[in-house]
Write a protein that holds these residues in place. Structure first.
Motif, PDB file in Angstrom:
ATOM      1  N   GLY B  42       0.789  -1.220   0.000  1.00 35.32           N
ATOM      2  CA  GLY B  42       0.000   0.000   0.000  1.00 35.32           C
ATOM      3  C   GLY B  42       0.818   1.264   0.000  1.00 35.32           C
ATOM      4  N   GLY B  43       0.452   2.202   0.871  1.00 39.87           N
ATOM      5  CA  GLY B  43       0.995   3.567   0.885  1.00 39.87           C
ATOM      6  C   GLY B  43       2.506   3.616   0.720  1.00 39.87           C
ATOM      7  N   THR B  44       2.967   4.491  -0.176  1.00 42.75           N
ATOM      8  CA  THR B  44       4.408   4.536  -0.413  1.00 42.75           C
ATOM      9  C   THR B  44       5.114   5.475   0.559  1.00 42.75           C
ATOM     10  OG1 THR B  44       4.133   6.265  -2.089  1.00 42.75           O
ATOM     11  CG2 THR B  44       4.176   3.998  -2.860  1.00 42.75           C
ATOM     12  N   ALA B  45       4.362   6.371   1.234  1.00 41.48           N
ATOM     13  CA  ALA B  45       4.988   7.233   2.241  1.00 41.48           C
ATOM     14  C   ALA B  45       5.473   6.391   3.413  1.00 41.48           C
ATOM     15  CB  ALA B  45       3.989   8.289   2.730  1.00 41.48           C
ATOM     16  N   HIS B  46       4.764   5.286   3.680  1.00 43.75           N
ATOM     17  CA  HIS B  46       5.058   4.446   4.846  1.00 43.75           C
ATOM     18  C   HIS B  46       6.331   3.619   4.695  1.00 43.75           C
ATOM     19  CE1 HIS B  46       0.792   5.177   4.566  1.00 43.75           C
ATOM     20  NE2 HIS B  46       0.536   4.671   5.752  1.00 43.75           N
ATOM     21  N   ILE B  47       6.773   3.429   3.453  1.00 47.92           N
ATOM     22  CA  ILE B  47       7.777   2.399   3.177  1.00 47.92           C
ATOM     23  C   ILE B  47       9.075   2.530   4.002  1.00 47.92           C
ATOM     24  CG2 ILE B  47       9.277   1.480   1.342  1.00 47.92           C
ATOM     25  CD1 ILE B  47       6.878   1.510  -0.495  1.00 47.92           C
ATOM     26  N   PRO B  48       9.668   3.754   4.131  1.00 49.91           N
ATOM     27  CA  PRO B  48      10.910   3.823   4.912  1.00 49.91           C
ATOM     28  C   PRO B  48      10.746   3.298   6.353  1.00 49.91           C
ATOM     29  CG  PRO B  48      10.545   5.880   3.728  1.00 49.91           C
ATOM     30  CD  PRO B  48       9.314   5.054   3.535  1.00 49.91           C
ATOM     31  N   VAL B  49       9.621   3.625   6.972  1.00 52.14           N
ATOM     32  CA  VAL B  49       9.379   3.155   8.344  1.00 52.14           C
ATOM     33  C   VAL B  49       9.194   1.636   8.356  1.00 52.14           C
ATOM     34  CG1 VAL B  49       7.755   3.227  10.275  1.00 52.14           C
ATOM     35  CG2 VAL B  49       8.388   5.345   9.089  1.00 52.14           C
ATOM     36  N   MET B  50       8.403   1.149   7.409  1.00 56.30           N
ATOM     37  CA  MET B  50       8.148  -0.297   7.334  1.00 56.30           C
ATOM     38  C   MET B  50       9.460  -1.061   7.160  1.00 56.30           C
ATOM     39  SD  MET B  50       4.909  -0.949   7.467  1.00 56.30           S
ATOM     40  CE  MET B  50       4.123   0.395   8.321  1.00 56.30           C
TER      41      MET B  50
END
Lengths: 284, 277
Positions: B42-50
């Motif tokens: 899903g959301g690409t803003a989340h990726i660094p945290v994930m």
């Protein structure tokens, strides 16, 4: 049941399965896209612009985008491929030809994303600065890279076709005092034209069907491109961009219109190649 | 005296150990002895945290496999709802309809702004809301009008499934037009690369993604930063959500708990977001 009959059945099953997948794909797309065929909606989708703000979900800009990018790619790839395959067949047979051919065969194996990546960092800034217009993400950039992407396949097709022209024709022409260039133009290319057209049609299919290059380099603006330096969106890239939207929305359903169009195009190309093959000597 | 010093030193060490325990050992303890896969999309803003969270969990327990895919908020909501992934990420709040249809459970773990960005060499780094709206509508199409070079403005936007786009369009553009000539990129990362490579570009990204490669554009005089987003001075903001279909499974729950632990919150801060719900 003896072994031969079992083998026959197994192969028949495999053939029926793979053939039915192709047909089922079309059936699947038509069924899911069925709401599109009511009340002339399909026609409106094909001809309208894409303006989600005004509830207009036409894929006409994407059709034009696909055609523009693919034709430019073919315009780049065709002369390039004909030249390289002539080099292999006539101008420099032997070690150089072997070297060029291995390099070309290797190029066919490079993943598409690598071409796209190189395009983003090298060609896009170059196009932007050279023409001083637009962002560099445009029909021109995508067409050039796509041309280079399909060229190796086309070169291999062309060289195979040129190599299949009987050696006696060539020897006869040489005995009449023809130069290598004359042999190429008057004997080899006419003798191999069916193979050349086959390679051309199949490569066009590949250029139309390619997703990643258009997605990474063409800019994806949902507008009819007014020139080579305008941003454009291909049908394939449109599918990739819209597939994430809501299932029930009309914009999602346009995916099926794009799928059906791409399917129809590939089918037409395949039929054209078959026809061509049936007319004369076996092509492949 | 000497004894006392040693005693003090020992006491300090023990206390440090105790203080460190709940922070580092506790959230990862939930993964002890666990085995299996967590699928996230899903959301690409989340990726660094994930990715950072996944890295730490994998290091602590290699038997837990975590796959992270992008796709945008629309994909996150849809795939979580259809059970294709264990956790779906979204940069917009799922609608009541979506929550009801799929039985989604919503976890909001950070606040994030969405800021307009330009190339760092661009002298235009402040716009009024009205100017921004005109730029995106195509009414202003040259940087000269805004005090920059005599160059056409290259617009960049996101695909329709993007939560970042949704928030920017609603809060920064007041649902105004985005011109059809705008280039469309499929993720926050791709947006940053595109703007960083194009001196005449304007785009928008999650504030957590803004770094030296792009320059934030002040909106009505307020620069989008974590501080201005947190204080509310910068109005274009949204929550970052993780969604599960019904109650999360054991591994998915451990992952979400990890995000809310002190280590998880630190990751969120390190990646440029504002933790908390």
């Amino acid at each position: 049941m003896d072994g031969e009959r079992i083998a026959q059945k197994v192969f028949l099953l495999a053939a029926v399965l793979s053939a039915s997948v192709t047909v089922l794909l079309l059936v699947f797309m038509v069924i899911l896209g069925l709401p599109l065929f009511q009340g002339g909606l399909f026609l409106r989708i094909l001809t309208h612009p894409w303006l989600p703000g005004r509830q207009l979900f036409g894929v006409w800009p994407m059709i034009v985008g696909t055609l523009a990018i693919a034709s430019l790619a073919m315009a780049v790839a065709f002369p390039l491929s004909l030249g390289v395959s002539s080099l292999i067949a006539v101008v420099a047979p032997g070690r150089i030809a072997h070297l060029v051919k291995s390099a070309v065969a290797f190029m066919t194996g490079i993943p598409t994303v690598v071409y796209g990546f190189v395009g983003v960092f090298l060609l896009v800034p170059l196009v932007r600065e050279t023409f001083a217009r637009g962002s560099g993400l445009c029909v021109l950039t995508a067409g050039l890279v796509l041309g280079i992407l399909v060229a190796p396949t086309m070169i291999l097709f062309f060289s195979d076709a040129l190599a299949r022209v009987p050696g006696s024709h060539r020897v006869a022409a040489e005995a009449l005092g023809a130069t290598p260039a004359q042999v190429l133009v008057y004997v080899l290319i006419p003798g191999a034209w069916r193979g050349i057209v086959t390679g051309l049609v199949l490569s066009t299919g590949r250029a139309v069907g390619d997703t990643l290059i258009a997605l990474m380099l063409a800019g994806n603006a949902a507008q009819v491109p007014g020139g080579l330096l305008d941003s454009a969106r291909a049908l394939t890239a449109h599918i990739a961009l819209v597939i994430a939207s809501d299932f029930d929305s009309l914009e999602f359903k346009t995916i099926f219109a794009c799928g059906i169009l791409l399917y129809a195009f590939t089918a037409a190309a395949t039929i054209a190649v078959r026809r061509l093959g049936r007319k004369g000597e076996p092509v492949r | 005296m000497k004894m006392g010093l040693w005693f003090k030193a020992a006491a300090v060490v023990v206390m440090m150990g105790l203080a460190a325990l709940p922070a580092s050992a506790d959230p990862l303890a939930a993964f002890n002895g666990q085995k299996g896969e967590i699928r996230i999309s899903g959301g690409t803003a989340h990726i660094p945290v994930m990715e950072e969270a996944a890295k730490q969990i994998r290091t602590a327990n290699p038997d837990v496999q975590i796959s992270i895919a992008g796709g945008g908020s629309g994909v996150g909501i849809k795939q979580a709802g259809e059970g294709l992934v264990d956790i779906g990420n979204s940069g917009r709040k799922p609608t009541d309809e979506e929550v009801a249809k799929y039985g989604l459970k919503v976890f909001r773990w950070a606040l994030d702004g969405v800021g307009a960005v330009v190339h760092p060499d661009n002298p235009v780094q402040s716009l009024s809301k009205d100017q921004l709206k005109q730029v995106y509508a195509g009414a202003i199409d040259n940087w000269k009008v805004l005090g920059g070079q005599d160059k056409a403005i290259n617009l960049y936007t996101r695909d329709e499934a993007s939560g970042t786009r949704d928030v920017f369009w609603k809060r920064a553009l007041d649902k105004g037009d985005i011109h059809a000539k705008a280039n469309v990129v499929p993720s926050n990362g791709a947006m940053k690369t595109a703007v960083a490579n194009d001196p005449y570009a304007i785009g928008y990204v999650s504030v957590g993604h803004i770094d030296v490669t792009v320059a934030p554009v002040a909106l009505d005089g307020v620069v989008p930063t974590n501080e201005t987003v947190k204080s509310g001075a910068y109005p274009v903001s949204r929550g970052l959500y993780s969604l599960t279909k019904g109650e999360p499974g054991r591994l998915a729950k451990a992952f979400i708990d990890y995000l809310f632990s002190s280590t998880g919150q630190q990751i969120i801060v390190d990646k440029g977001f504002i933790p908390g719900n």
